[in-house]
Design a protein around this motif. Structure first.
Motif, PDB file in Angstrom:
ATOM      1  N   LYS A 281      -9.221  95.492  59.490  1.00 43.69           N
ATOM      2  CA  LYS A 281      -8.660  94.316  60.157  1.00 43.69           C
ATOM      3  C   LYS A 281      -9.594  93.117  60.043  1.00 43.69           C
ATOM      4  N   GLN A 282     -10.908  93.370  59.989  1.00 41.06           N
ATOM      5  CA  GLN A 282     -11.897  92.300  59.884  1.00 41.06           C
ATOM      6  C   GLN A 282     -12.720  92.495  58.609  1.00 41.06           C
TER       7      GLN A 282
ATOM      8  N   ARG B 198      19.238  88.321  65.677  1.00 44.35           N
ATOM      9  CA  ARG B 198      17.778  88.194  65.693  1.00 44.35           C
ATOM     10  C   ARG B 198      17.146  88.997  64.554  1.00 44.35           C
ATOM     11  N   LEU B 199      17.680  90.171  64.279  1.00 38.09           N
ATOM     12  CA  LEU B 199      17.145  90.981  63.178  1.00 38.09           C
ATOM     13  C   LEU B 199      17.333  90.255  61.849  1.00 38.09           C
ATOM     14  N   THR B 200      18.478  89.617  61.656  1.00 35.93           N
ATOM     15  CA  THR B 200      18.715  88.849  60.429  1.00 35.93           C
ATOM     16  C   THR B 200      17.702  87.717  60.295  1.00 35.93           C
ATOM     17  N   ASN B 201      17.428  87.018  61.399  1.00 35.98           N
ATOM     18  CA  ASN B 201      16.447  85.931  61.369  1.00 35.98           C
ATOM     19  C   ASN B 201      15.048  86.445  61.063  1.00 35.98           C
ATOM     20  N   HIS B 202      14.679  87.588  61.638  1.00 38.73           N
ATOM     21  CA  HIS B 202      13.359  88.162  61.362  1.00 38.73           C
ATOM     22  C   HIS B 202      13.224  88.547  59.886  1.00 38.73           C
ATOM     23  N   CYS B 203      14.294  89.114  59.330  1.00 41.19           N
ATOM     24  CA  CYS B 203      14.256  89.493  57.910  1.00 41.19           C
ATOM     25  C   CYS B 203      14.112  88.256  57.022  1.00 41.19           C
ATOM     26  N   ARG B 204      14.828  87.208  57.375  1.00 37.40           N
ATOM     27  CA  ARG B 204      14.723  85.960  56.604  1.00 37.40           C
ATOM     28  C   ARG B 204      13.313  85.386  56.691  1.00 37.40           C
ATOM     29  N   TYR B 205      12.742  85.370  57.882  1.00 37.39           N
ATOM     30  CA  TYR B 205      11.394  84.834  58.060  1.00 37.39           C
ATOM     31  C   TYR B 205      10.362  85.690  57.342  1.00 37.39           C
ATOM     32  N   PHE B 206      10.572  87.001  57.336  1.00 39.57           N
ATOM     33  CA  PHE B 206       9.671  87.905  56.607  1.00 39.57           C
ATOM     34  C   PHE B 206       9.633  87.528  55.131  1.00 39.57           C
ATOM     35  N   ARG B 207      10.792  87.271  54.539  1.00 40.38           N
ATOM     36  CA  ARG B 207      10.846  86.889  53.123  1.00 40.38           C
ATOM     37  C   ARG B 207      10.133  85.556  52.887  1.00 40.38           C
TER      38      ARG B 207
ATOM     39  N   LYS C 172       0.539  88.061  59.798  1.00 42.18           N
ATOM     40  CA  LYS C 172       1.817  87.490  60.234  1.00 42.18           C
ATOM     41  C   LYS C 172       2.967  88.428  59.889  1.00 42.18           C
ATOM     42  N   LEU C 173       2.915  89.032  58.703  1.00 46.10           N
ATOM     43  CA  LEU C 173       3.957  89.997  58.336  1.00 46.10           C
ATOM     44  C   LEU C 173       3.950  91.188  59.289  1.00 46.10           C
ATOM     45  N   GLY C 174       2.760  91.593  59.728  1.00 46.09           N
ATOM     46  CA  GLY C 174       2.680  92.682  60.700  1.00 46.09           C
ATOM     47  C   GLY C 174       3.347  92.313  62.013  1.00 46.09           C
ATOM     48  N   PHE C 175       3.147  91.069  62.479  1.00 46.51           N
ATOM     49  CA  PHE C 175       3.783  90.620  63.721  1.00 46.51           C
ATOM     50  C   PHE C 175       5.302  90.565  63.563  1.00 46.51           C
ATOM     51  N   ILE C 176       5.765  90.070  62.414  1.00 49.70           N
ATOM     52  CA  ILE C 176       7.214  89.994  62.184  1.00 49.70           C
ATOM     53  C   ILE C 176       7.815  91.395  62.160  1.00 49.70           C
ATOM     54  N   ALA C 177       7.105  92.338  61.536  1.00 56.03           N
ATOM     55  CA  ALA C 177       7.599  93.720  61.485  1.00 56.03           C
ATOM     56  C   ALA C 177       7.717  94.304  62.895  1.00 56.03           C
TER      57      ALA C 177
ATOM     58  N   LYS D  16       7.610 102.340  56.862  1.00 61.18           N
ATOM     59  CA  LYS D  16       6.974 102.186  55.548  1.00 61.18           C
ATOM     60  C   LYS D  16       6.490 100.754  55.345  1.00 61.18           C
ATOM     61  N   ILE D  17       7.241  99.790  55.863  1.00 61.58           N
ATOM     62  CA  ILE D  17       6.816  98.390  55.799  1.00 61.58           C
ATOM     63  C   ILE D  17       5.514  98.204  56.566  1.00 61.58           C
ATOM     64  N   LYS D  18       5.431  98.750  57.770  1.00 61.38           N
ATOM     65  CA  LYS D  18       4.231  98.609  58.603  1.00 61.38           C
ATOM     66  C   LYS D  18       3.013  99.226  57.933  1.00 61.38           C
ATOM     67  N   GLU D  19       3.203 100.363  57.269  1.00 60.98           N
ATOM     68  CA  GLU D  19       2.081 100.996  56.559  1.00 60.98           C
ATOM     69  C   GLU D  19       1.604 100.139  55.410  1.00 60.98           C
ATOM     70  N   GLN D  20       2.544  99.580  54.654  1.00 63.08           N
ATOM     71  CA  GLN D  20       2.168  98.785  53.476  1.00 63.08           C
ATOM     72  C   GLN D  20       1.579  97.434  53.859  1.00 63.08           C
ATOM     73  N   VAL D  21       2.019  96.871  54.994  1.00 57.83           N
ATOM     74  CA  VAL D  21       1.493  95.572  55.411  1.00 57.83           C
ATOM     75  C   VAL D  21      -0.008  95.646  55.666  1.00 57.83           C
ATOM     76  N   LEU D  22      -0.505  96.813  56.060  1.00 57.77           N
ATOM     77  CA  LEU D  22      -1.935  96.988  56.297  1.00 57.77           C
ATOM     78  C   LEU D  22      -2.759  96.786  55.021  1.00 57.77           C
ATOM     79  N   ASN D  23      -2.101  96.893  53.865  1.00 56.20           N
ATOM     80  CA  ASN D  23      -2.798  96.710  52.588  1.00 56.20           C
ATOM     81  C   ASN D  23      -2.789  95.260  52.110  1.00 56.20           C
ATOM     82  N   ILE D  24      -2.223  94.368  52.914  1.00 56.00           N
ATOM     83  CA  ILE D  24      -2.106  92.965  52.498  1.00 56.00           C
ATOM     84  C   ILE D  24      -2.989  92.111  53.375  1.00 56.00           C
ATOM     85  N   LEU D  25      -3.687  91.164  52.755  1.00 61.26           N
ATOM     86  CA  LEU D  25      -4.555  90.256  53.515  1.00 61.26           C
ATOM     87  C   LEU D  25      -3.755  89.432  54.512  1.00 61.26           C
TER      88      LEU D  25
END
Length: 290
Positions: free
Chosen positions: A26-27, A223-232, A244-249, A281-290
Motif C-alpha cells: 500500500k505504501q 447506482r451500480l451503472t454509474n459506478h461501472c461507468r466511473y470505474f471505466r 481510487k479503483l479500489g474505492f469504486i470497487a 476478482k476485480i478487488k484482487e487485481q486492483v491491488l496490483n495497480i498503482l
C-alpha cells in the motif's frame, strides 16, 4: 506493482550494476543494499526511487566491480618502525631471541594489530562516478516502471472485461425482477386466503405496495451503472489510479450486496453471486495497480 529492472554503468576502473525489484504494498517500503563507498549517495538514491515508483515493497541492490588494484587501507611506516624497535628492545631485555624468521613473522603480525599502524581512510567517490551511479539507479527504476506499465495494461483490460460482465449480469436480472413482483403478490394473497379472518382490502393494498417498494432495486441498479461507468473513466484516464479503483470497487460491492438482500428470487440470487465473483476478482487485481 510487481516488476524488475536492471542497469549497468561502466567506468574506466569500475563497473556498477543496479538491480531493483518490487512487490505489492500500500505504501513505498524501500530496502537498499549498497557498497560502503556509496552510502554517501543513499539519500539521493532514495529520492529517485520514491519519485519514480511511488508505491510497492521495493528492494534495490547495487554492486561494484573494481577493475584496478586499489585499497583504502594505509600502513603508517613510521609507527610500524617505532613499534618494531621498541618491541625488539623489550624482547632482548627479557632475554628473548630476536634474530630468527619466526620472531620476525610473529612480531610483524603483532605490530600490524597495534593502534595507528593500519588506518582506513574514508573514500570519496569522484563526481563522475557519483553521477554514473545515480544515472544507473534512475535507468533501473525506469525499466521497472516500464515493466509495470506493460503489466498494468493487461490488468486494466482484464478489469474492464469483468466490469462488462457485472453489467451484463445486472441486465439479466430485469426479466426475473418483473416476474418476481407478481409471484410475491400471489403468494401473499394465497397465504391470507387460508387464514380464517376478514381482511381490509384497502389496507391490504396499501401494505402490499409498501412491502413491494422495499424490494424495488431500481435505485441500486442505477447506482451500480454509474459506478461501472466511473470505474471505466478512472481506469482509462488517470495516473496512479489503483487506490481510487479500489474505492469504486467497494461502492460497487455495496450495491451488489443490496441487490442480493432484496432479490428474494432464486434466479436473481444466482446472478448476484456471479456479480460478486467478478467483483472479488476485480478487488484482487486492483491491488496490483498503482
Amino acid at each position: 506493482m510487481t516488476g524488475f529492472g536492471k542497469s549497468e554503468a561502466t567506468l574506466p576502473n569500475r563497473k556498477i550494476t543496479v538491480e531493483i525489484r518490487s512487490l505489492n504494498s500500500k505504501q513505498l517500503d524501500l530496502g537498499m543494499r549498497l557498497p560502503a563507498i556509496y552510502r554517501q549517495s543513499e539519500y539521493e538514491i532514495r529520492n529517485i526511487v520514491a519519485r519514480t515508483l511511488l508505491r510497492g515493497k521495493v528492494d534495490l541492490f547495487v554492486a561494484v566491480e573494481s577493475q584496478a588494484v586499489e585499497t583504502s587501507a594505509h600502513i603508517n611506516k613510521e609507527a610500524f618502525a617505532a613499534y618494531a624497535a621498541e618491541l625488539r628492545q623489550t624482547a632482548r631485555a627479557a632475554g628473548l631471541e630476536t634474530d630468527t624468521r619466526e620472531w620476525d613473522a610473529a612480531a610483524t603480525h603483532a605490530i600490524l594489530r597495534l593502534p595507528d599502524v593500519v588506518s582506513t581512510e574514508a573514500e570519496n567517490i569522484p563526481e563522475e562516478e557519483h553521477a554514473a551511479l545515480l544515472a544507473a539507479v534512475e535507468e533501473a527504476c525506469n525499466r521497472l516502471d516500464e515493466f509495470r506499465r506493460q503489466e498494468g495494461e493487461i490488468l486494466i483490460a482484464d478489469l474492464l472485461r469483468r466490469v462488462d460482465l457485472i453489467e451484463h449480469y445486472k441486465g439479466e436480472v430485469e426479466p426475473f425482477e418483473k416476474a418476481r413482483t407478481e409471484t410475491i403478490r400471489a403468494r401473499i394473497l394465497d397465504n391470507l386466503s387460508k387464514l380464517p379472518v376478514e381482511v381490509d382490502r384497502n389496507r391490504l393494498e396499501q401494505e402490499m405496495i409498501f412491502y413491494l417498494e422495499k424490494l424495488d432495486i431500481t435505485e441500486e441498479k442505477v447506482r451500480l451503472t454509474n459506478h461501472c461507468r466511473y470505474f471505466r473513466e478512472v481506469a482509462g484516464g488517470e495516473e496512479a489510479a489503483g487506490r481510487k479503483l479500489g474505492f469504486i470497487a467497494q461502492e460497487m460491492g455495496r450495491e451488489i450486496n443490496t441487490l442480493g438482500s432484496k432479490a428474494n428470487e432464486s434466479n436473481m440470487q444466482i446472478l448476484v453471486v456471479k456479480m460478486k465473483d467478478e467483483l472479488e476478482k476485480i478487488k484482487e487485481q486492483v491491488l496490483n495497480i498503482l
